[in-house]
Design a protein around this motif. Structure first.
Motif, PDB file in Angstrom:
ATOM      1  N   PRO A 101      14.103 -17.107  10.874  1.00 16.09           N
ATOM      2  CA  PRO A 101      14.935 -16.783   9.893  1.00 16.09           C
ATOM      3  C   PRO A 101      14.389 -16.616   8.375  1.00 16.09           C
TER       4      PRO A 101
ATOM      5  N   THR B  53      19.334  -9.978   9.152  1.00 11.77           N
ATOM      6  CA  THR B  53      18.807 -10.799  10.193  1.00 11.77           C
ATOM      7  C   THR B  53      17.444 -11.190   9.488  1.00 11.77           C
TER       8      THR B  53
ATOM      9  N   MET C 290      19.287 -14.426  16.114  1.00 11.96           N
ATOM     10  CA  MET C 290      18.763 -13.388  16.211  1.00 11.96           C
ATOM     11  C   MET C 290      19.290 -12.376  17.265  1.00 11.96           C
TER      12      MET C 290
END
Length: 374
Positions: free
Chosen positions: A45, A66, A1
């Motif tokens: 995620p 992302t 991230m």
């Protein structure tokens, strides 16, 4: 991230439509606040994030790659901005699917980031549609600059989502975070309807349509002065809203051919519904677009327009001027643009810079109806 300390620092972002030397950015402090808040929650995620009303795609473009991000809103221009900003930053064209506001999402979503829209009816419709679309433990986080954040926005979040916590102000922006709680299923109050006497119509208006509860006074001033005797002319209603100008014109000109365009998906849905109700199977080209940008040059005989004087909360005549330029390009020589506008906007002098002949067709104490011939 990635780090969200400066969420837009490394992105090349533009507004849509583009204009030279535009001093305005494609994001503001509320966008930054939303991303910082999301980052502080250490998103996983696998999280699915829905972004609503992202005016220029800045939020969705920053998250693309992302998280599993879906963007949705009522602006075709916002969709174009998202696609351009993804491309400008080396991200796949389809990295963020876009769902028009008149279509259904496919949840469940773990987080929903909302830019509070100018029209609270749109926010209400979106919150109602979130019923059944939120994962356990989901949050709906709404952001806005404080001067554009009405108290009613928090009331709507509380009513349809759950308890609301307001953040501290940050750079004149504030967030409202709603935690999902059990709420009764609610039927949307939209679309709304109203009736006209001349012509005799009942008009359907989806949540984000301008003047949803009744005919706006500019259009009311325009309707009695629509051009007559058009024969088989090719006519466009530019920025058509619920389609009332085109429909009234089509009823009086049974052989004319019509194109209705607006950048609002809910306006287009309203226009389709209203055209079918009033004119049945009569053909018309009704679609969301960046005005007449995609229309062939010299392909129209008449353009009807009640131009906007703002984009979101930014007031100005940039959009109107751009529509006048598009109309001039699309009209045949001898074709005419008919508009209605507030007297104080000075459209007569602006049109005179583009068209050879500009005349006043009618006037009220507040509005003028103008005809500009190419």
């Amino acid at each position: 991230m990635p780090s969200f300390n400066s969420p837009f620092a490394d992105l090349d972002l533009i507004r849509q439509p583009e204009q030279a030397n535009d001093p305005l950015l494609a994001f503001d402090a509320a966008d930054q606040y939303l991303l910082e808040h999301l980052a502080a929650q250490a998103p996983q995620p696998g999280w699915r994030v829905l972004v609503l009303n992202d005016s220029f795609g800045a939020l969705a473009a920053s998250l693309a790659g992302t998280l599993d991000v879906t963007s949705s809103g009522d602006s075709h221009l916002a969709r174009m901005a998202l696609e351009k900003n993804l491309a400008r930053n080396g991200k796949a064209f389809d990295a963020v699917p876009f769902v028009p506001a008149n279509e259904a999402w496919q949840g469940p979503f773990d987080r929903v980031l909302v830019r509070v829209p100018k029209t609270l009816a749109l926010l209400e419709e979106q919150l109602i549609r979130l019923q059944g679309q939120l994962a356990p433990g989901a949050e709906v986080i709404a952001g806005a600059m404080i001067k554009h954040l009405p108290r009613a926005a928090g009331d709507l979040l509380e009513k349809y989502i759950g308890p609301v916590q307001a953040s501290l102000a940050q750079k004149k922006a504030r967030l409202l975070t709603a935690t999902v709680a059990e709420r009764p299923q609610v039927k949307s109050p939209y679309p709304s309807r109203y009736r006209l006497d001349k012509p005799a119509l009942e008009l359907v208006n989806h949540a984000n349509v301008f003047c949803r509860e009744g005919l706006d006074i500019g259009t009311r001033a325009f309707l009695p002065h629509l051009p007559q005797g058009l024969g088989n002319a090719r006519v466009a209603d530019l920025g058509c809203g619920n389609g009332v100008l085109a429909i009234a014109s089509a009823l009086a000109n049974p052989d004319a051919h019509y194109t209705l365009v607006d950048e609002s998906y809910m306006a287009m849905q309203s226009a389709r519904d209203n055209w079918q109700a009033a004119l049945g199977a009569r053909e018309a080209d009704i679609h969301a677009a960046d005005g007449l940008a995609g229309i062939d040059k010299q392909s129209l005989d008449v353009v009807l327009c009640n131009p906007p004087f703002h984009q979101q909360q930014v007031v100005g005549d940039f959009l109107a001027w751009r529509m006048f330029q598009q109309a001039r390009e699309a009209l045949v020589v001898g074709g005419a643009l008919y508009i209605v506008g507030n007297r104080h906007l000075g459209y007569h002098s602006k049109l005179a810079r583009l068209f050879r002949g500009v005349e006043q067709v009618a006037a009220t104490p507040k509005f003028v109806v103008l005809k500009a011939r190419k």
